[in-house]
Write a protein that holds these residues in place. Structure first.
Motif, short mmCIF file in Angstrom:
data_model
loop_
_atom_site.label_atom_id
_atom_site.label_comp_id
_atom_site.label_asym_id
_atom_site.label_seq_id
_atom_site.Cartn_x
_atom_site.Cartn_y
_atom_site.Cartn_z
N ALA A 97 -21.64 -39.30 -22.38
CA ALA A 97 -21.35 -37.89 -22.65
C ALA A 97 -22.61 -37.16 -23.10
O ALA A 97 -22.90 -36.04 -22.66
CB ALA A 97 -20.26 -37.77 -23.72
N GLY A 98 -23.40 -37.80 -23.97
CA GLY A 98 -24.65 -37.21 -24.44
C GLY A 98 -25.65 -37.00 -23.32
O GLY A 98 -26.42 -36.02 -23.32
N TYR A 99 -25.65 -37.90 -22.34
CA TYR A 99 -26.54 -37.79 -21.17
C TYR A 99 -26.27 -36.49 -20.42
O TYR A 99 -27.20 -35.78 -20.03
CB TYR A 99 -26.32 -39.00 -20.28
CG TYR A 99 -26.88 -38.89 -18.88
CD1 TYR A 99 -28.24 -39.01 -18.64
CD2 TYR A 99 -26.03 -38.68 -17.78
CE1 TYR A 99 -28.75 -38.92 -17.36
CE2 TYR A 99 -26.53 -38.58 -16.50
CZ TYR A 99 -27.89 -38.70 -16.29
OH TYR A 99 -28.39 -38.61 -15.02
N PHE A 100 -25.00 -36.16 -20.24
CA PHE A 100 -24.66 -34.92 -19.53
C PHE A 100 -24.88 -33.68 -20.40
O PHE A 100 -25.20 -32.60 -19.89
CB PHE A 100 -23.21 -34.98 -19.04
CG PHE A 100 -22.99 -35.93 -17.91
CD1 PHE A 100 -23.49 -35.65 -16.64
CD2 PHE A 100 -22.33 -37.12 -18.10
CE1 PHE A 100 -23.32 -36.54 -15.58
CE2 PHE A 100 -22.14 -38.02 -17.06
CZ PHE A 100 -22.64 -37.73 -15.79
N LEU A 101 -24.73 -33.85 -21.73
CA LEU A 101 -24.91 -32.71 -22.64
C LEU A 101 -26.38 -32.37 -22.87
O LEU A 101 -26.71 -31.21 -23.16
CB LEU A 101 -24.26 -33.02 -23.99
CG LEU A 101 -22.73 -32.94 -24.07
CD1 LEU A 101 -22.25 -33.48 -25.41
CD2 LEU A 101 -22.27 -31.51 -23.87
N LEU A 102 -27.26 -33.36 -22.70
CA LEU A 102 -28.66 -33.17 -23.09
C LEU A 102 -29.34 -32.04 -22.33
O LEU A 102 -30.20 -31.36 -22.87
CB LEU A 102 -29.44 -34.48 -22.88
CG LEU A 102 -30.80 -34.60 -23.60
CD1 LEU A 102 -30.63 -34.42 -25.10
CD2 LEU A 102 -31.44 -35.95 -23.30
N ASP A 103 -28.94 -31.83 -21.10
CA ASP A 103 -29.54 -30.75 -20.30
C ASP A 103 -28.89 -29.40 -20.53
O ASP A 103 -29.40 -28.37 -20.08
CB ASP A 103 -29.45 -31.08 -18.81
CG ASP A 103 -30.75 -31.70 -18.29
OD1 ASP A 103 -31.78 -31.58 -18.98
OD2 ASP A 103 -30.73 -32.30 -17.20
N THR A 104 -27.76 -29.37 -21.23
CA THR A 104 -27.01 -28.12 -21.35
C THR A 104 -26.97 -27.57 -22.77
O THR A 104 -26.96 -26.35 -22.97
CB THR A 104 -25.56 -28.31 -20.85
OG1 THR A 104 -24.93 -29.34 -21.63
CG2 THR A 104 -25.54 -28.71 -19.39
N ILE A 105 -26.96 -28.46 -23.78
CA ILE A 105 -26.80 -27.98 -25.15
C ILE A 105 -28.16 -27.66 -25.76
O ILE A 105 -29.15 -28.36 -25.52
CB ILE A 105 -26.06 -29.05 -26.01
CG1 ILE A 105 -25.65 -28.46 -27.36
CG2 ILE A 105 -26.91 -30.29 -26.19
CD1 ILE A 105 -24.72 -29.37 -28.16
N ASP A 106 -28.22 -26.58 -26.50
CA ASP A 106 -29.43 -26.21 -27.22
C ASP A 106 -29.68 -27.21 -28.34
O ASP A 106 -28.77 -27.56 -29.08
CB ASP A 106 -29.26 -24.80 -27.79
CG ASP A 106 -30.41 -24.41 -28.70
OD1 ASP A 106 -30.21 -24.41 -29.92
OD2 ASP A 106 -31.50 -24.13 -28.17
N ASN A 107 -30.94 -27.69 -28.46
CA ASN A 107 -31.22 -28.76 -29.41
C ASN A 107 -31.01 -28.35 -30.85
O ASN A 107 -30.58 -29.14 -31.68
CB ASN A 107 -32.64 -29.28 -29.22
CG ASN A 107 -32.83 -30.63 -29.88
OD1 ASN A 107 -33.37 -30.73 -30.96
ND2 ASN A 107 -32.36 -31.69 -29.22
#
Length: 257
Positions: A97-107
């Motif tokens: 799930a984090g793999y897919f979120l890493l490109d979309t969520i602001d750090n």
């Protein structure tokens, strides 16, 4: 000469401040893998300031794995692989799930959410202690292990910040210090190795990041040996409160860093 080599082959620029920040962060990685897990979040903040949020996630992973192998060796007589089995499947799901979120969520958003999550978990730990055993049945339920495993998987993929999550989980299990450290080191050796292909696919592990790892590796080794000496001298109760306070400080740093 060395200055030119660093600029050509690593992620270091001519700014000596970046080298200093990264060196302190690498020391914190070693300290965290010896068992002083609250320092793990300090490395997240320092590496993000030195190299940028996303690049730092891939840069830190090989250093974490080297430290995980050292931590496992030092703590091999405590804990067991059986103890991490309940958390392994949800942790794997969390990494994906984090793999897919890493490109979309602001750090910045991710760090804030993770920080508040950790503070909430620390509050839950205090509630468990205050309940004098009446809520302890919750921590032995499969749903609790799955929820904590999922949190650990997501947070470790987004920001390498699952150390405090795992610390709260293990504190809630009321393990002896030796068992705590052995289980902690086994879990992160497993989950960080699992993360490698995902990070490589995102391009955040690359030849320049690996050369940067080589430069920083001595500070990691120094940190883990120093942390091991510190922990050998701390009794059980002070050990638990040291972890609690360091985790709280690290969570606050995540939110405001």
């Amino acid at each position: 000469m060395i200055h030119d080599w660093l600029q050509q082959h690593t992620l270091f620029t001519g700014d000596s401040r970046i080298l200093l920040l990264a060196g302190i962060a690498a020391l914190c990685i070693g300290l965290s893998k010896s068992g002083l897990s609250g320092t793990a979040t300090l490395n997240v903040v320092l590496m993000a300031q030195a190299f940028g949020a996303k690049a730092s996630v891939g840069l830190v992973l090989p250093l974490l794995i080297v430290a995980d192998f050292m931590g496992y060796y030092l703590n091999r007589h405590g804990g067991s692989w059986r103890r991490i089995l309940p958390m392994a499947p949800p942790a794997i799901a969390g990494v994906i799930a984090g793999y897919f979120l890493l490109d979309t969520i602001d750090n910045t958003t991710a760090r804030t959410v993770i920080g508040w999550l950790i503070i909430g978990l620390l509050g839950f730990k205090l509630l468990l202690d205050a309940s004098k055993g009446t809520l302890e049945v919750l921590t032995s339920h499969r749903l609790f292990s799955w929820a904590m495993g999922l949190c650990a998987g997501v947070t470790t993929m987004l920001a390498n910040a699952a150390g405090p999550v795992m610390t709260v989980y293990l504190l809630s299990q009321r393990l002896e210090k030796k068992e705590h450290l052995g289980t902690f080191s086994r879990f992160f050796l497993f989950i960080n190795l699992f993360k490698v292909p995902f990070s490589a696919d995102l391009g955040i592990i690359n030849p320049r990041s690996l050369m940067t790892n080589l430069v920083l590796l001595p500070a990691v080794v120094l940190g883990i040996l120093l942390g091991w000496q510190i922990l050998k001298r701390i009794p059980q109760k002070p050990f638990e409160w040291t972890l609690f306070v360091m985790t709280l400080i690290a969570a606050a740093w995540l939110i405001h860093g």
